[in-house]
Write a protein that holds these residues in place. Structure first.
Motif, short mmCIF file in Angstrom:
data_model
loop_
_atom_site.label_atom_id
_atom_site.label_comp_id
_atom_site.label_asym_id
_atom_site.label_seq_id
_atom_site.Cartn_x
_atom_site.Cartn_y
_atom_site.Cartn_z
N ALA A 1 52.42 5.37 46.93
CA ALA A 1 51.27 5.79 46.11
C ALA A 1 51.76 6.56 44.90
N SER A 2 50.90 6.62 43.90
CA SER A 2 51.19 7.48 42.74
C SER A 2 50.78 8.90 43.08
N ARG A 3 51.23 9.83 42.26
CA ARG A 3 50.86 11.23 42.50
C ARG A 3 49.35 11.43 42.33
N ILE B 1 55.88 7.84 33.21
CA ILE B 1 57.34 7.94 33.33
C ILE B 1 57.75 8.60 34.64
N GLN B 2 56.95 9.58 35.07
CA GLN B 2 57.30 10.28 36.32
C GLN B 2 57.17 9.35 37.53
N HIS B 3 56.31 8.34 37.43
CA HIS B 3 56.23 7.35 38.51
C HIS B 3 57.39 6.37 38.40
N LEU B 4 57.65 5.92 37.17
CA LEU B 4 58.68 4.89 36.97
C LEU B 4 60.07 5.36 37.39
N GLY C 1 47.44 3.33 43.18
CA GLY C 1 47.27 4.49 42.31
C GLY C 1 45.83 4.94 42.23
N ARG C 2 45.55 5.75 41.21
CA ARG C 2 44.20 6.28 41.03
C ARG C 2 43.18 5.16 40.90
N GLY C 3 43.63 4.01 40.36
CA GLY C 3 42.74 2.87 40.16
C GLY C 3 42.14 2.33 41.45
N ILE D 1 49.53 -4.88 39.08
CA ILE D 1 48.14 -5.34 38.96
C ILE D 1 47.37 -4.20 38.32
N ASN D 2 46.80 -4.47 37.14
CA ASN D 2 46.08 -3.41 36.43
C ASN D 2 45.04 -4.04 35.52
N LYS D 3 43.88 -3.42 35.45
CA LYS D 3 42.82 -4.05 34.63
C LYS D 3 43.03 -3.79 33.13
N ILE E 1 48.05 1.41 39.09
CA ILE E 1 48.98 2.48 38.69
C ILE E 1 49.31 2.24 37.21
N SER E 2 49.16 3.28 36.38
CA SER E 2 49.31 3.08 34.93
C SER E 2 50.78 2.93 34.53
N GLY E 3 51.71 3.58 35.28
CA GLY E 3 53.13 3.47 34.93
C GLY E 3 53.62 4.66 34.14
N GLN F 1 54.13 9.54 48.35
CA GLN F 1 54.27 9.60 46.88
C GLN F 1 55.62 9.06 46.41
N VAL F 2 55.53 8.20 45.40
CA VAL F 2 56.73 7.62 44.78
C VAL F 2 56.89 8.23 43.40
N GLY F 3 58.10 8.63 43.05
CA GLY F 3 58.31 9.14 41.70
C GLY F 3 59.17 10.38 41.64
N GLN F 4 59.15 10.98 40.48
CA GLN F 4 60.02 12.14 40.20
C GLN F 4 59.89 13.23 41.25
N THR F 5 58.66 13.54 41.64
CA THR F 5 58.46 14.60 42.63
C THR F 5 58.09 14.00 43.99
N GLY F 6 58.31 12.69 44.12
CA GLY F 6 58.07 12.02 45.40
C GLY F 6 59.34 11.35 45.85
N ASP G 1 40.88 -6.90 37.75
CA ASP G 1 40.38 -5.96 38.75
C ASP G 1 41.11 -6.18 40.08
N LEU G 2 41.71 -5.11 40.58
CA LEU G 2 42.49 -5.22 41.82
C LEU G 2 41.64 -5.71 42.98
N PHE G 3 40.35 -5.36 42.96
CA PHE G 3 39.49 -5.75 44.08
C PHE G 3 39.17 -7.25 44.07
P1 FAD Z 1 46.33 6.79 36.15
O1 FAD Z 1 47.32 7.11 35.11
O2 FAD Z 1 44.96 7.36 36.05
O3 FAD Z 1 46.22 5.20 36.18
C1 FAD Z 1 45.30 4.49 36.94
C2 FAD Z 1 45.43 3.04 36.53
O4 FAD Z 1 44.58 2.24 37.33
C3 FAD Z 1 45.02 2.78 35.07
O5 FAD Z 1 46.08 2.16 34.37
C4 FAD Z 1 43.80 1.87 35.18
O6 FAD Z 1 43.77 0.88 34.16
C5 FAD Z 1 44.03 1.22 36.53
N1 FAD Z 1 42.81 0.78 37.19
C6 FAD Z 1 41.65 1.47 37.37
N2 FAD Z 1 40.77 0.74 38.07
C7 FAD Z 1 41.37 -0.44 38.33
C8 FAD Z 1 40.95 -1.62 39.01
N3 FAD Z 1 39.76 -1.71 39.59
N4 FAD Z 1 41.83 -2.66 39.08
C9 FAD Z 1 43.06 -2.60 38.49
N5 FAD Z 1 43.50 -1.50 37.84
C10 FAD Z 1 42.66 -0.43 37.77
N6 FAD Z 1 53.30 10.68 39.21
C11 FAD Z 1 53.77 9.89 40.21
O7 FAD Z 1 53.24 8.81 40.47
N7 FAD Z 1 54.83 10.32 40.95
C12 FAD Z 1 55.47 11.48 40.75
O8 FAD Z 1 56.41 11.81 41.47
C13 FAD Z 1 55.01 12.32 39.67
N8 FAD Z 1 55.63 13.49 39.40
C14 FAD Z 1 55.21 14.22 38.32
C15 FAD Z 1 55.90 15.37 37.97
C16 FAD Z 1 55.50 16.10 36.88
C17 FAD Z 1 56.28 17.32 36.50
C18 FAD Z 1 54.37 15.70 36.12
C19 FAD Z 1 53.93 16.47 34.93
C20 FAD Z 1 53.67 14.58 36.48
C21 FAD Z 1 54.06 13.82 37.58
N9 FAD Z 1 53.37 12.67 37.97
C22 FAD Z 1 53.89 11.88 38.95
C23 FAD Z 1 52.06 12.33 37.39
C24 FAD Z 1 52.12 11.25 36.33
O9 FAD Z 1 52.34 11.84 35.07
C25 FAD Z 1 50.78 10.48 36.28
O10 FAD Z 1 49.73 11.38 36.08
C26 FAD Z 1 50.48 9.66 37.54
O11 FAD Z 1 51.61 8.87 37.88
C27 FAD Z 1 49.29 8.77 37.28
O12 FAD Z 1 48.95 8.09 38.44
P2 FAD Z 1 48.17 6.71 38.36
O13 FAD Z 1 48.97 5.74 37.58
O14 FAD Z 1 47.76 6.36 39.74
O15 FAD Z 1 46.83 7.14 37.59
#
Ligand code: FAD
Length: 314
Positions: free
Chosen positions: A230-232, A267-270, A205-207, A282-284, A263-265, A245-250, A301-303
Motif C-alpha cells: 500500500a501507499s502511505r 517519489i517517496q513511494h517510488l 493507494g488512496r484511489g 492502473i490509474n484514472k 497510486i499516483s507515484g 506500506q511500501v516506500g521511503q518510510t515503509g 477506473d480501477l473498479f
Molecule cells: P495520491 O497521491 O492521492 O494518489 C491517488 C491516486 O489514485 C491518484 O493518482 C488518482 O488519480 C488515483 N485514483 C483515484 N481514484 C481512482 C480510481 N477509481 N481508479 C484509478 N485510479 C484512481 N508515500 C508512500 O507511499 N510510501 C512512503 O514510504 C512514503 N514516505 C514518505 C516520507 C515522507 C518524509 C513524506 C513527506 C512523504 C512520504 N510519502 C510516502 C507520501 C507521498 O509523498 C504521497 O503522499 C503518497 O505516496 C501518496 O499516496 P497515493 O499515491 O496513494 O495517493
C-alpha cells in the motif's frame, strides 16, 4: 585483505533470505573470508541453513537464552565483540538491521555506512540519498572496521545448497544489559506471501477509497499469488495496517512484478520499488507520475479494470 562478518537475520527458527543477500554484498568486496554469525537460543538448524549459502567460509554461533528474541540492546554488544579481527560487519538493511547496526557501530566507535547498494572497493560503497533521487559514493575510513547495512533489494540472494561451511561455537565474554527485555511480539498473521520477499506484489493507494474497497486489492493479489502492499496515503487513511506500506518510510522491495493501483507515484513511494522488475500501473489520471516508471499502464477506473483483469486471468 578483508574479512567480513555477516550477521544472520532469523525469526521463528528460520533464516531470513536477507542474510543470503548480505552475503552477496560481502562476496562483491572479494574478501579473504566471509563468516556468518548466528545469535539465537537454539542455533543448530539456523547454522545448518547458513552453512549452505555459497561464499560462506564459516558459520559462527552464539547460543544463549537471551538471544531468543532479536533485541538490539542484547545482540549489539555480542556482535561488537565478535567483530574483533574483522575488517567489515555487514547486516541486512531490514527492520532488524536498522535496529541493531547503529548500536554495533557506536560500540565500535565507528561511523555506520547505510543502505549499501553497490561495492566500488573494500571501503567505497554506493548508496541512495534523497529518497533514491540521487546515488552517492561514500568512502569509509580504512583504519576502522566498516559497519554497514546492506540494501537487500539491490542484491540477489547468494545461491544456496552447494556449500557446506564448517560451524563453530564462539565463546564470548560479554555482560548483557538488563535494561531491555522482551515482553511480547504482536504481528499480523497472514497466509499471503511476505511483502518484503514476494516475487509479485499488488499495492493499493488512496484511489482505492476505503478499507472495505481494499478487498478488491486483496482478491486480485490472492488470484495472482501475490503479496499486498500500500501507499502511505492508504495506510494513513486506515485502509490497511502500516506494515503493508511500501516506500521511503515503509518497505523497500524488489518483486519481479509490482502492480500500483490507485497510486499516483510520489517519489517517496517510488523509492520503495526502484529495483522492481515489471511495474504495472492502473490509474484514472493519465498524467499521474506513476506512468513515467510503469512498464505497462492502464488508464481508467480501477473498479472497472480490475474485474476485467480478473476475468482475463481466469
Ligand atoms: P495520491 O497521491 O492521492 O494518489 C491517488 C491516486 O489514485 C491518484 O493518482 C488518482 O488519480 C488515483 N485514483 C483515484 N481514484 C481512482 C480510481 N477509481 N481508479 C484509478 N485510479 C484512481 N508515500 C508512500 O507511499 N510510501 C512512503 O514510504 C512514503 N514516505 C514518505 C516520507 C515522507 C518524509 C513524506 C513527506 C512523504 C512520504 N510519502 C510516502 C507520501 C507521498 O509523498 C504521497 O503522499 C503518497 O505516496 C501518496 O499516496 P497515493 O499515491 O496513494 O495517493
Amino acid at each position: 585483505m578483508s574479512k567480513i562478518l555477516v550477521i544472520a537475520e532469523h525469526l521463528g527458527g528460520k533464516l531470513n533470505p536477507s542474510t543470503a543477500r548480505a552475503v552477496s554484498a560481502a562476496v562483491a568486496v572479494k574478501p579473504e573470508a566471509i563468516d556468518v554469525l548466528v545469535l539465537a537460543d537454539s542455533v543448530a538448524a539456523l547454522a545448518a541453513e547458513a552453512a549452505k549459502i555459497d561464499g560462506v567460509s564459516r558459520v559462527l554461533t552464539v547460543e544463549r537464552a537471551e538471544n531468543a528474541h532479536p533485541l538490539a540492546a542484547v545482540l549489539a554488544p555480542q556482535i561488537a565483540q565478535a567483530a574483533a579481527g574483522y575488517s567489515h560487519v555487514f547486516v541486512p538493511s531490514t527492520t532488524f538491521g536498522k535496529d541493531v547496526t547503529p548500536r554495533v557501530a557506536a560500540l565500535l566507535g565507528v561511523a555506520q555506512v547505510s543502505d549499501v547498494m553497490s561495492v566500488e572497493g573494500p571501503h567505497s560503497f554506493k548508496r541512495p540519498i534523497y529518497a533514491g533521487n540521487a546515488i552517492v559514493t561514500v568512502e569509509a575510513n580504512p583504519a576502522h572496521t566498516v559497519v554497514a547495512t546492506i540494501r537487500t533489494a539491490s542484491w540477489p540472494a547468494a545461491a544456496n545448497g552447494a556449500n557446506n561451511a564448517p560451524v563453530e561455537a564462539l565463546a564470548l565474554d560479554v555482560a548483557l544489559p538488563s535494561h531491555t527485555r522482551y515482553v511480547d511480539l504482536q504481528s499480523g498473521k497472514s497466509d499471503r506471501p511476505d511483502l518484503q520477499s514476494a516475487s509479485k506484489v499488488v499495492s493499493g493507494g488512496r484511489g482505492v477509497g476505503s478499507k472495505e474497497n481494499f478487498d478488491i486489492i486483496f482478491k486480485l493479489a490472492d488470484k495472482l499469488g501475490a503479496a499486498v502492499g500500500a501507499s502511505r496515503a492508504a495506510v494513513d487513511a486506515g485502509y490497511v495496517p502500516s506494515d503493508l506500506q511500501v516506500g521511503q518510510t515503509g518497505k523497500i522491495i524488489a518483486p519481479e512484478l509490482y502492480m500500483a493501483i490507485g497510486i499516483s507515484g510520489a517519489i517517496q513511494h517510488l523509492t520503495g520499488i526502484k529495483d522492481a522488475g515489471t511495474i504495472v500501473a492502473i490509474n484514472k489520471d493519465g498524467e499521474a507520475p506513476i506512468f513515467e516508471v510503469a512498464d505497462f499502464g492502464l488508464v481508467g477506473d480501477l473498479f472497472k479494470i480490475i474485474p476485467e483483469l480478473e476475468q482475463t486471468i481466469g
